[in-house]
Scaffold this motif. Structure first.
Motif, mmCIF file in Angstrom:
data_model
loop_
_atom_site.group_PDB
_atom_site.id
_atom_site.type_symbol
_atom_site.label_atom_id
_atom_site.label_comp_id
_atom_site.label_asym_id
_atom_site.label_seq_id
_atom_site.Cartn_x
_atom_site.Cartn_y
_atom_site.Cartn_z
ATOM 1 N N SER A 277 0.848 -1.199 0.000
ATOM 2 C CA SER A 277 0.000 0.000 0.000
ATOM 3 C C SER A 277 0.882 1.249 0.000
ATOM 4 C CB SER A 277 -0.883 -0.022 1.246
ATOM 5 O OG SER A 277 -0.057 -0.190 2.396
ATOM 6 N N GLY A 278 2.103 1.085 -0.474
ATOM 7 C CA GLY A 278 3.073 2.177 -0.411
ATOM 8 C C GLY A 278 3.030 3.088 -1.622
ATOM 9 N N VAL A 279 3.995 3.984 -1.669
ATOM 10 C CA VAL A 279 4.013 5.050 -2.678
ATOM 11 C C VAL A 279 4.096 4.490 -4.102
ATOM 12 C CG1 VAL A 279 5.333 7.058 -3.469
ATOM 13 C CG2 VAL A 279 5.114 6.603 -1.030
ATOM 14 N N ILE A 280 5.021 3.541 -4.324
ATOM 15 C CA ILE A 280 5.216 3.037 -5.699
ATOM 16 C C ILE A 280 3.957 2.335 -6.197
ATOM 17 C CG2 ILE A 280 6.492 1.360 -7.105
ATOM 18 C CD1 ILE A 280 8.977 2.054 -5.524
ATOM 19 N N ASN A 281 3.402 1.455 -5.354
ATOM 20 C CA ASN A 281 2.202 0.741 -5.791
ATOM 21 C C ASN A 281 1.016 1.683 -5.977
ATOM 22 O OD1 ASN A 281 2.734 -2.040 -6.284
ATOM 23 N ND2 ASN A 281 3.174 -2.289 -4.100
ATOM 24 N N ALA A 282 0.953 2.739 -5.166
ATOM 25 C CA ALA A 282 -0.132 3.716 -5.331
ATOM 26 C C ALA A 282 -0.003 4.399 -6.686
ATOM 27 C CB ALA A 282 -0.077 4.740 -4.203
ATOM 28 N N MET A 283 1.226 4.751 -7.058
ATOM 29 C CA MET A 283 1.439 5.409 -8.348
ATOM 30 C C MET A 283 1.151 4.454 -9.502
ATOM 31 S SD MET A 283 4.795 7.573 -7.251
ATOM 32 C CE MET A 283 5.405 7.911 -8.850
ATOM 33 N N LEU A 284 1.604 3.207 -9.359
ATOM 34 C CA LEU A 284 1.327 2.226 -10.408
ATOM 35 C C LEU A 284 -0.170 1.957 -10.528
ATOM 36 C CD1 LEU A 284 4.212 -0.358 -9.763
ATOM 37 C CD2 LEU A 284 3.990 1.203 -11.699
ATOM 38 N N TYR B 296 -2.509 4.038 -10.393
ATOM 39 C CA TYR B 296 -3.167 5.058 -11.238
ATOM 40 C C TYR B 296 -3.163 4.664 -12.705
ATOM 41 C CZ TYR B 296 -3.497 8.380 -7.379
ATOM 42 O OH TYR B 296 -3.827 8.998 -6.201
ATOM 43 N N ILE B 297 -2.168 3.874 -13.096
ATOM 44 C CA ILE B 297 -2.140 3.449 -14.512
ATOM 45 C C ILE B 297 -2.543 1.978 -14.643
ATOM 46 C CG2 ILE B 297 -0.507 5.184 -15.349
ATOM 47 C CD1 ILE B 297 1.730 3.110 -14.975
ATOM 48 N N GLY B 298 -3.230 1.497 -13.606
ATOM 49 C CA GLY B 298 -3.819 0.163 -13.681
ATOM 50 C C GLY B 298 -2.855 -0.984 -13.486
ATOM 51 N N LEU B 299 -1.719 -0.726 -12.892
ATOM 52 C CA LEU B 299 -0.744 -1.800 -12.659
ATOM 53 C C LEU B 299 -0.645 -2.135 -11.165
ATOM 54 C CD1 LEU B 299 2.160 -0.581 -14.976
ATOM 55 C CD2 LEU B 299 0.617 -2.488 -15.422
ATOM 56 N N GLY B 300 -0.142 -3.324 -10.905
ATOM 57 C CA GLY B 300 0.138 -3.724 -9.517
ATOM 58 C C GLY B 300 -1.107 -4.118 -8.745
ATOM 59 N N PRO B 301 -1.051 -4.261 -7.447
ATOM 60 C CA PRO B 301 0.151 -4.012 -6.651
ATOM 61 C C PRO B 301 1.193 -5.138 -6.761
ATOM 62 C CG PRO B 301 -1.613 -4.794 -5.246
ATOM 63 C CD PRO B 301 -2.196 -4.703 -6.613
ATOM 64 N N TYR B 302 2.449 -4.760 -6.645
ATOM 65 C CA TYR B 302 3.537 -5.714 -6.688
ATOM 66 C C TYR B 302 4.139 -5.880 -5.301
ATOM 67 C CZ TYR B 302 3.167 -4.978 -11.703
ATOM 68 O OH TYR B 302 2.694 -4.901 -12.988
#
Lengths: 378, 300
Positions: B148-155, B157-163
């Motif tokens: 639930s961190g910054v990178i997954n939040a940003m991803l 937005y473009i429909g990717l993840g979470p990783y």
């Protein structure tokens, strides 16, 4: 010629009065500080026991200062004591199952049973807790306890599922099952899952092999092995959705913060951690340490212990429980510390669903630790 | 020459080149002394003690002096030790390759493409991370790498993840990079900045293409500094406990974690010493190999 005389026979001049008066005033703070220097008490304990929320009141009332040295795990504690000269630690907080080893090695002083409130104990078993007495002599005083079972994220695992250790193998939590990085509680739980019940620590060769196989079968589900901080963080940020080897002592802190986590004692049974105070052998502060143990067993001390900021525990005295209900009923209800509640920890013990944590009987700690290293590398 | 005359000339004799050299030698020796004492006290002596300790035994949680091979036999016969050893070497090698590759373009830019003033500022900014505790920097990655961190939040937005990035070997490598990347960029920058730029220009003037210039001129000229940077990166990663434990989830454990595990349970300092000795030997081999490669003369 004017005789000089001594300062006592001479009439003091204004300058003399000012000099000596000033010197006295300036030195007063140092004199009073030296006069009031608190007595240092060296404490060996799990993290939290020497923190201000627990000891500050006692320190202020008795002009003492605790100097805690923290450890994690009973054998870590034994190692620290073994490598220190006698008398290094005045007060030792030990896991209940390690008291007999402390005693056998001669690291702790005998206590006088008359000094402590045995009549006030919530459960008769606690009066004669295993390993705390030897040949009718008391060596350690139990002060708090807690239960270990299934700790889980309520959004990922239902309360029903959490009632069995089998939830750790649930496909949906693959890679999200964490271990507290200490072999004893985790392997104890797997032993319970394998149906060893009250004999969970006394495993024959085949039972031990089965426990190892079951544990290895959990490996694909495991997301990590954590210390206290790591366990806390991974449950809080949702990285881990189930945790093996812990209980309310960690999830309780998070739950109070609003995290959707909890701990239950599953149908296969749970494990009790027990914490007991001992007086270090050769301590010159045995009297004040005795008073501290008495304080921790008093209603006020029991409430502090039950609500400890680092990790909560259950009260062991009737008056302590009554005081907890009085001052924080919500916390008493959350932890089931009200007579008649289904999850009353004393009821769980009486029903035989809780087993006191112990060390392996037929294997050595080294065997268990060896397997734990193997498991982590599997 | 009469004796009396010799005596009168004694003060002059002290300033003869031979005496002056002798005095200089003594002065140089005196300058060397602190480092010799330091290394003897805090490196050689503990190292000898560590090797000796690996033969001690533990009885009732207390270390007892002895000369027994059982710790060595025990650790060497355990699969988990060799698994950890292979993993630690693998991760440290991977981290070295990744860090050296990521650092090079940055160092190249700082060395050749920016002004002296900008380079000075950049090096200062690269030092700043060392002002904060490494442990704090590692814990800050929790906020960035968590599901639930910054990178997954940003991803998201473009429909990717979470990783899943925490408690993985990717997390460990990120931690190693946090530890080593600034240092490696600094070392690479210093090493590249010392290259004689006229040689690079000569290569260009003779028609050498940019990539070939980098591989045939820049890299060989900066070889010593680059290898030293790589050796540092490997050493720091190989011995790091924090990243594999907190970002890798100790899954599986590296050798530094195995040392802690061994000590934590049963206070087996001698067995931990065995692991430490193996680590030291490995690092010696890597360091001496690296230094030999760095200062080897080119043979044509």
């Amino acid at each position: 010629m004017k005789s000089k005389g001594t300062i006592l026979t001479q009439k003091p001049s204004r300058r003399t009065v000012l000099v000596y008066g000033g010197a006295t005033m300036l030195s007063t703070p140092f004199i009073s500080r030296a006069w009031a220097a608190p007595v240092e008490i060296n404490m060996l304990a799990w993290y939290g026991h020497g923190e201000p929320d627990i000891v500050s009141e006692f320190e202020a009332a008795n002009n003492v200062k605790f100097k805690p040295k923290y450890y994690a795990g009973g054998d870590n504690m034994l190692g620290l004591i073994a490598q220190s000269p006698p008398g290094t630690y005045d007060v030792i907080l030990s896991d209940g199952e390690f008291v007999q080893q402390l005693n056998a090695a001669g690291y702790i002083e005998e206590l006088s049973a008359a000094d402590y409130p045995f009549d006030d104990m919530l459960y008769s078993d606690f009066q004669k807790f295993p390993g705390h007495w030897k040949d009718g002599k008391l060596y350690s005083m139990m002060v708090r306890f807690g239960h270990l079972g299934v700790s889980y994220n309520k959004n990922a695992i239902s309360a029903e599922e959490a009632m069995s250790y089998s939830c750790f193998w649930k496909p949906e939590v693959k890679g999200k099952v964490g271990h507290f990085d200490w072999h004893l509680p985790s392997l104890g739980m797997i032993s319970l899952y394998d149906g060893n019940g009250a004999g969970l620590w006394d495993l024959s060769g085949s039972q031990w092999q089965k426990v190892q196989n079951t544990t290895l079968s959990l490996r694909p589900q495991v997301g990590g092995y954590f210390d206290y901080g790591g366990t806390f963080n991974s449950l809080k940020n949702g990285e881990m959705q189930a945790m093996c080897g812990i209980g309310d002592w960690i999830t309780g802190v998070l739950e109070k913060d609003g995290a959707p986590v909890g701990s239950v004692v599953p149908k296969e049974g749970g494990i009790q951690w027990t914490e007991s105070y001992c007086i270090g052998k050769g301590s010159e502060k045995a009297d004040i340490v005795k008073e501290f143990i008495q304080y921790m067993l008093s209603p006020a001390g029991q409430v502090k212990s039950a609500k400890m900021a680092a990790y909560p525990g259950f009260a062991i005295t009737k008056s302590g429980r009554a005081k907890l209900i009085d001052v924080d009923r919500k916390e008493a209800e959350r932890t089931g510390q009200i007579d008649g509640m289904a999850n009353d920890p004393i009821t769980l013990v009486k029903e035989g669903r809780i087993h006191y944590r112990n060390i392996p009987v037929q294997q050595s700690l080294e065997d268990w630790n060896d397997f734990w290293s193997e498991y982590k590398n599997a | 020459m009469p004796v009396s005359e010799q005596n009168t000339q004694l003060p002059l004799v002290e300033t003869t080149p031979k005496r002056r050299f002798a005095r200089l030698l003594t002065f140089k020796d005196a300058l060397r002394l602190p480092i010799i004492i330091w290394q003897a006290l805090f490196f050689i002596a503990p190292l000898i003690f560590m090797v000796a300790m690996s033969f001690f035994i533990v009885r009732n949680y207390r270390m007892t002096e002895a000369f027994e091979m059982k710790n060595w036999l025990k650790m060497m016969s355990r699969d988990y030790f060799w698994d950890s050893y292979g993993l630690t070497i693998g991760l440290a090698t991977l981290a070295t390759l990744v860090v050296m590759t990521v650092a090079f373009p940055a160092a190249y830019t700082l060395a050749f493409r920016v002004s002296e003033n900008t380079r000075r500022w950049a090096v200062f900014l690269l030092i700043i991370p060392f002002f904060t505790s490494y442990l704090v920097r590692i814990f800050s990655w929790y906020v960035i790498l968590a599901e639930s961190g910054v990178i997954n939040a940003m991803l998201g937005y473009i429909g990717l993840g979470p990783y899943i990035m925490l408690n993985t070997q990717f997390g460990t490598i990120v931690g190693y990079m946090t530890l080593t990347l600034p240092l490696v960029i600094i070392l690479q920058t210093l090493s590249l900045a010392n290259i004689d730029w006229s040689l690079v220009e000569a290569a260009h003037n003779l028609g050498c293409r940019p990539w070939r210039t980098v591989f045939c001129i820049v890299l060989p000229l900066a070889r010593t500094g680059l290898i030293i940077a790589a050796v540092f990166c490997f050493i720091l990663s190989f011995g790091d406990f924090v990243s594999p434990y907190y970002l890798g989830g100790s899954k599986p454990p590296t050798l530094p974690i195995l040392i802690v595990d061994t000590v934590k349970s049963g206070q087996q300092w001698p067995r931990a010493a065995v692991v430490a000795v193996v680590m030291m030997v490995t690092l010696f081999i890597v360091a001496f190999g690296g230094i030999a490669a760095a200062y080897r003369r080119r043979v044509r």
